[in-house]
Structures are given as C-alpha cells and as structure tokens.
Scaffold this motif. Structure first.
Motif, short mmCIF file in Angstrom:
data_model
loop_
_atom_site.label_atom_id
_atom_site.label_comp_id
_atom_site.label_asym_id
_atom_site.label_seq_id
_atom_site.Cartn_x
_atom_site.Cartn_y
_atom_site.Cartn_z
N ASP A 9 0.61 -1.16 -0.10
CA ASP A 9 -0.06 0.04 -0.18
C ASP A 9 0.76 1.30 -0.03
O ASP A 9 0.36 2.56 -0.12
N ALA A 13 1.45 4.02 4.44
CA ALA A 13 0.06 3.37 4.86
C ALA A 13 -0.01 2.85 6.42
O ALA A 13 1.27 2.71 7.03
N ASN A 37 0.94 3.13 -3.83
CA ASN A 37 0.23 2.04 -3.60
C ASN A 37 0.37 0.88 -4.98
O ASN A 37 0.21 1.35 -6.02
N SER A 39 -1.35 -2.23 -4.68
CA SER A 39 -2.35 -3.33 -4.47
C SER A 39 -2.83 -3.94 -5.66
O SER A 39 -2.99 -3.28 -6.73
N ASN A 95 -2.09 -5.20 5.48
CA ASN A 95 -3.03 -4.93 4.33
C ASN A 95 -4.56 -4.57 4.86
O ASN A 95 -5.12 -5.21 5.69
#
Ligand code: MN
Length: 254
Positions: A9, A13, A37, A39, A95
């Motif tokens: 992330d 984060a 990020n 993801s 996460n």
C-alpha cells in the motif's frame, strides 16, 4: 532476529506503521516499502527500468527505505545485498483488506512474502478483513497483535523452506476473536464488470469495476474462518502444480 517489513500500500500506509511498531517488540526491524500503492499488482520483478531507493521516515519518525519498485522488488533489493545485515524473515502488511482464495496471486502483500520464500527466508503476509466502505481510520491493533503472535510462533517453531503463511484477521477487538484457524484457500467470487467510458476526445477507456469480491462460505477455508470470527492462517507454497492433471496429461497424444 532481523525482520524486514514491507507492504503493497506504500510506505505511508497506516497498516505498515502498525506492523512495524509491533515487530520492533521482537527484534531489529528494517522497513523497505514501495513509494506508492501497488495493491493487486501481483508478483513483479522490475527488469526494464532502473530502480531508485531513498531513505525516508514513518509517521512515528522511525527510518525506512522506499523505492519506486513493486512490493516484491522491495524485498528483493535488500535481500540481494542492498542491506549489509542478514535478514531472518519478511513480514508484509498490514493490508487493509483480506487476501483470500484466488486473491493471493493478485496480492502485492502476499507476493512480497512469496519473494522472501524465493530467497530462502520465511515469508508472512498479514491482511485485515476491514468492512467494505469503511470510512475514516481503520483500527490495526488486533491485526498487529495477531501478526506478533504468529511471528513469535514462526521464531519458535521455524517454517519449512518454501512455505508462506497467509494470515487474515477479522475486523474485531482482540478479545472478540474466536481463535486461530488453520485453513486452506477458499473460493473467491469476483463480481468484476467492464466499465467503458469516453474521454473528452471521444476515445474509449476502460475500468475493471463492479462490486468488491465475496466468497464461498465453506468450513475449513480462509473465507469461512473470517466469517466465523477466526484468524485464518493458510500455509501457501509457490508450487502450483496440479498433480492429478499430470496423470491425465500423460495419456494425451501430443
Ligand atoms: Mn494493498
């Protein structure tokens, strides 16, 4: 114990900070995380462009490395010698969303832990099953504590070579957890839809949209464990061979 902490992330984060602070209770921690990020970027090795690394600090002032590479690059770089000091294990997370079933090959969180295994180290991925459309700050305290408890066991028991632990934590207070369940991968149900739009010049562009995935609530699976209020721990391996299909394939006439 020297723990490399990363995520998908990005270095700013809050889940990374929560994990870092908890891992410091167990030993020396080096943070090496992407500068943005990544993801759902999957397992990446950046080969067609150079990678830049710079030093930064987390919100609590602790030092961290960041790079413009993928999460798996952020594990490979230090293990390939960017860090002089030997690393003992890699912990990835936390996460903000669960990584269940087929998510694991999409997940930057999980594939960062897989990169550790490729380099011969234990890899642990930690994800929080936060509610969909959760507004405001997420509470990572339970997931961080669970991560510490899992890593403590890995330190005590060791992990066989080639095993990644995929840990998913319900969004509950620690006292509300039903316990820890060892699980297999469940079945995700993806609800992706192709969203076609037009840019200001009339040319089409696309989003892969639709609702967030759900899953099949089956006992013994990662998805089923979370639904029942348990921490899910799935031992994963990178060998994706479908062994039964080997026998079938051997009978084919190529
Ligand atoms: Mn992520």
């Amino acid at each position: 114990m020297h723990i490399l902490v990363t995520n998908d992330d990005g270095v700013t984060a809050p889940g990374l900070l929560a994990l870092t602070q908890e891992m410091k209770k167990l030993g020396k921690v080096t943070v090496f995380a992407p500068d943005r990020n990544w993801s759902a970027s999957g397992h990446v090795k950046t080969m067609e462009r150079p990678l830049r690394v710079r030093e930064t600090i987390l919100a609590d002032g602790s030092p961290a490395f960041t790079s413009d590479g993928a999460p798996s690059d952020c594990v490979a770089l230090p293990l390939l010698g960017l860090l002089e000091e030997k690393v003992d294990m890699v912990v990835s997370g936390i996460n903000p969303n669960a990584n269940l079933g087929h998510d694991v090959t999409y997940s930057g969180t999980v594939t960062a832990a897989m990169e550790a295994v490729i380099d011969g180290l234990p890899g642990i991925a930690v994800s929080l099953d936060s509610p969909e459309n959760h507004g405001g700050k997420l509470d990572y305290a339970t997931a961080a504590s669970v991560a510490r408890r899992v890593v403590e066991q890995v330190i005590a028991e060791g992990l066989p070579k080639g095993v990644v632990l995929n840990v998913n934590v319900p969004y509950l207070k620690e006292s509300e957890l039903k316990g820890f369940m060892v699980t297999r991968q469940g079945l995700r149900v993806y609800r992706d839809e192709l969203d076609r739009r037009l840019d200001p010049r009339g040319r089409p562009y696309y989003w892969i949209g639709g609702q967030a995935p759900t899953g099949v609530d089956e006992p013994g699976t990662d998805f089923g464990a979370l639904r029942a209020g348990y921490v899910s721990i799935t031992p994963l391996q990178l060998d994706l061979t479908h062994h039964k299909m080997m026998d079938t394939l051997k009978k084919w006439k190529f």
